[in-house]
Design a protein around this motif. Sequence first.
Motif, PDB file in Angstrom:
ATOM      1  N   ASP A  83       0.814  -1.222   0.000  1.00  0.00           N
ATOM      2  CA  ASP A  83       0.000   0.000   0.000  1.00  0.00           C
ATOM      3  C   ASP A  83       0.845   1.269   0.000  1.00  0.00           C
ATOM      4  N   HIS A  84       2.155   1.120   0.145  1.00  0.00           N
ATOM      5  CA  HIS A  84       3.055   2.262   0.290  1.00  0.00           C
ATOM      6  C   HIS A  84       3.860   2.448  -0.991  1.00  0.00           C
ATOM      7  N   THR A  85       3.800   3.633  -1.596  1.00  0.00           N
ATOM      8  CA  THR A  85       4.596   3.919  -2.787  1.00  0.00           C
ATOM      9  C   THR A  85       5.934   4.501  -2.354  1.00  0.00           C
ATOM     10  N   TRP A  86       6.979   3.760  -2.607  1.00  0.00           N
ATOM     11  CA  TRP A  86       8.320   4.194  -2.222  1.00  0.00           C
ATOM     12  C   TRP A  86       8.961   5.032  -3.329  1.00  0.00           C
ATOM     13  N   HIS A  87       8.736   4.623  -4.564  1.00  0.00           N
ATOM     14  CA  HIS A  87       9.377   5.275  -5.704  1.00  0.00           C
ATOM     15  C   HIS A  87       8.548   5.001  -6.946  1.00  0.00           C
ATOM     16  N   SER A  88       8.545   5.967  -7.878  1.00  0.00           N
ATOM     17  CA  SER A  88       7.737   5.804  -9.097  1.00  0.00           C
ATOM     18  C   SER A  88       8.205   4.630  -9.951  1.00  0.00           C
ATOM     19  N   ASP A  89       9.486   4.261  -9.830  1.00  0.00           N
ATOM     20  CA  ASP A  89      10.030   3.147 -10.623  1.00  0.00           C
ATOM     21  C   ASP A  89      10.328   1.906  -9.775  1.00  0.00           C
ATOM     22  N   GLN A  90       9.656   1.770  -8.657  1.00  0.00           N
ATOM     23  CA  GLN A  90       9.929   0.639  -7.769  1.00  0.00           C
ATOM     24  C   GLN A  90       9.529  -0.694  -8.398  1.00  0.00           C
ATOM     25  N   LYS A  91      10.206  -1.757  -7.974  1.00  0.00           N
ATOM     26  CA  LYS A  91       9.881  -3.122  -8.409  1.00  0.00           C
ATOM     27  C   LYS A  91       9.688  -3.982  -7.168  1.00  0.00           C
ATOM     28  N   ILE A  92       8.602  -4.753  -7.159  1.00  0.00           N
ATOM     29  CA  ILE A  92       8.293  -5.603  -6.006  1.00  0.00           C
ATOM     30  C   ILE A  92       8.193  -7.050  -6.461  1.00  0.00           C
ATOM     31  N   GLU A  93       8.875  -7.922  -5.747  1.00  0.00           N
ATOM     32  CA  GLU A  93       8.833  -9.361  -6.038  1.00  0.00           C
ATOM     33  C   GLU A  93       8.281 -10.090  -4.811  1.00  0.00           C
ATOM     34  N   THR A  94       7.259 -10.903  -5.020  1.00  0.00           N
ATOM     35  CA  THR A  94       6.689 -11.691  -3.933  1.00  0.00           C
ATOM     36  C   THR A  94       7.354 -13.065  -3.930  1.00  0.00           C
TER      37      THR A  94
END
Length: 319
Positions: A254-265
């Motif tokens: 739910d938290h936007t850290w950076h406009s170009d962030q990448k998240i891997e589950t």
Amino acid sequence: MEQISRLSIIHRLLSHSRYPVPKSKLLEALECSESTFKRLLRKINDEFDASILYDREHKGYIYDPSCPQLTLPYLNFSDKEWFALLTAEKLFTDLHTGSLSKELEGIKHVLQKTKNQVEDLGIANKIEILSAIISINHTDVFNQITTALWSELSINVEYQDSQQNTTQRTLSPQKVFLYKDAWYLLAWCHLRNQIRIFSLNRLVSAQDSNVVFHRLPEEQIQAYLKKSYGLMVGSTQHQAIIRFDQAVAPWVLDHTWHSDQKIETLATGELTLSFSFSDHRELVREIMRFQPNVTVISPVFLKEAVAQCLLKAVERMQK
């Protein structure tokens, strides 16, 4: 919102038709019973000061041609437009900027007047914006900055940083913006020959300058903001890789850290987050919010900065 939508349908059909609109067409568009339709007509006539008549000759409903033209622009709004209007009204009502309070009153009045037309329709209080926007101090300084901003003039300022150190600088103001409930100025700093960001509440004084204004292209400003994490900007870029436990995964998403962030589950339910940043100070504060359910993978200096912060916290607690 359903009732205001139906009122809008009636208004649009009657306003855009050259001839009286048959009841059957209105009922079909409204998707309601005849008794509900009659209640809606009474509401428009009584509460919006309108006059809708039934033309027996043409067997349809029409605005009374002898009455002044009824515009009711707020009945032409779509659901999304209402949401946008009410959100704007809430933002302006809750916005406490100190020096801007007088200037905002006119805008607030226009928005409030339109909102009041539908106060009893059950939608005006559906939106709440909880914010702790910090008021702008030093009204004279802020007025000087906005004048320089609009006129593209450079200014001499006295700036006090977070360590209470004071410097004299000449700035070419480019943009004022709100970030995390506080106001900031993005400007070309003639002292450093670089783009810099300043907290408006740390600008102690501001006066006209004879230095030629240095104008930056909007593309350069946006690229400068986009490449960095938060307000901590600089020329050197680092890649942060941070891992979060499954327990805090929903909050991280739910938290936007950076406009170009990448998240891997991961299969374990953990999350790995990666993005670029320039200065680690604000990032460390954000990471600390998720302790003890977060681990910095890289870079090493970011991991060490977080560890140092944790050690200091433990020492303080032990004292």
